[in-house]
Motif scaffolding. Structure first.
Motif, PDB file in Angstrom:
ATOM      1  N   GLY A  76       2.210   2.409   6.428  1.00  0.00           N
ATOM      2  CA  GLY A  76       0.857   1.882   6.375  1.00  0.00           C
ATOM      3  C   GLY A  76       0.755   0.371   6.325  1.00  0.00           C
ATOM      4  O   GLY A  76      -0.342  -0.142   6.106  1.00  0.00           O
ATOM      5  N   THR A  77       1.841  -0.360   6.488  1.00  0.00           N
ATOM      6  CA  THR A  77       1.777  -1.814   6.363  1.00  0.00           C
ATOM      7  C   THR A  77       1.460  -2.528   7.665  1.00  0.00           C
ATOM      8  O   THR A  77       1.270  -3.725   7.665  1.00  0.00           O
ATOM      9  N   GLY A  78       1.415  -1.835   8.750  1.00  0.00           N
ATOM     10  CA  GLY A  78       1.111  -2.481  10.017  1.00  0.00           C
ATOM     11  C   GLY A  78       1.136  -1.484  11.150  1.00  0.00           C
ATOM     12  O   GLY A  78       1.552  -0.347  10.983  1.00  0.00           O
ATOM     13  N   PRO A  79       0.694  -1.919  12.310  1.00  0.00           N
ATOM     14  CA  PRO A  79       0.661  -0.997  13.443  1.00  0.00           C
ATOM     15  C   PRO A  79       2.054  -0.725  14.008  1.00  0.00           C
ATOM     16  O   PRO A  79       2.966  -1.515  13.850  1.00  0.00           O
ATOM     17  N   THR A  80       2.171   0.417  14.649  1.00  0.00           N
ATOM     18  CA  THR A  80       3.387   0.788  15.362  1.00  0.00           C
ATOM     19  C   THR A  80       3.071   0.738  16.841  1.00  0.00           C
ATOM     20  O   THR A  80       2.182   1.439  17.314  1.00  0.00           O
TER      21      THR A  80
END
Length: 158
Positions: A76-80
């Motif tokens: 949940g810390t950034g987009p993939t």
């Protein structure tokens, strides 16, 4: 008499013109051969690259669980981000479905919100149907010369 001597001259001039045209055509063909040889070499390199990529992809299918990229971050810390390569043509069997299904399953297991770029209209439609957020769609290159500009465009947009 002048009529009989003019007729062979015209034939000789026509033959000379024809010989000039043939020489030009041979020169054009010879110059094209080098271009075609370069294209064949580029296609061999491209084929090898695609072959290696597909072998890595299908190696995942042979294992019990598809291999996902190793990420060194918390969920949940950034987009993939993902770039999914498909095709614009039919008659490739289940290729686009298999590639899209693999991408959908793999992205579902990864942390973060997926950002997907699709290469090929058919795989794009399949990804959109699955509800993946598409950041962009690129046309499949239709020539060897179009591959490099596509890669540059993907790099800039992603």
């Amino acid at each position: 008499m002048s009529n009989s001597s003019g007729n062979p001259r015209r034939k000789i001039e026509s033959a000379g013109d024809l010989q000039s045209v043939v020489r030009t055509m041979k020169a054009l063909a010879a110059s094209s051969i080098g271009q075609y040889e370069k294209s064949v070499q580029a296609l061999e390199d491209y084929y090898r690259t695609v072959e290696l990529g597909l072998s890595a992809c299908f190696a995942c299918f042979r294992s019990s669980e598809p291999a996902a990229p190793v990420l060194d971050r918390k969920a949940g810390t950034g987009p993939t981000g993902a770039i999914v390569f498909g095709s614009d043509q039919g008659l490739v069997g289940q290729f686009n479905d298999v590639v899209a299904d693999f991408a959908i399953q793999t992205l579902a297991k990864l942390p973060g919100k997926p950002e997907v770029w699709a290469v090929g209209e058919r795989v794009q439609a399949r990804l959109a149907d699955a509800g993946l957020p598409l950041m962009g769609v690129f046309a499949v290159p239709n020539s060897v010369q179009a591959i490099t500009p596509l890669v540059g465009q993907i790099q800039i947009e992603s």
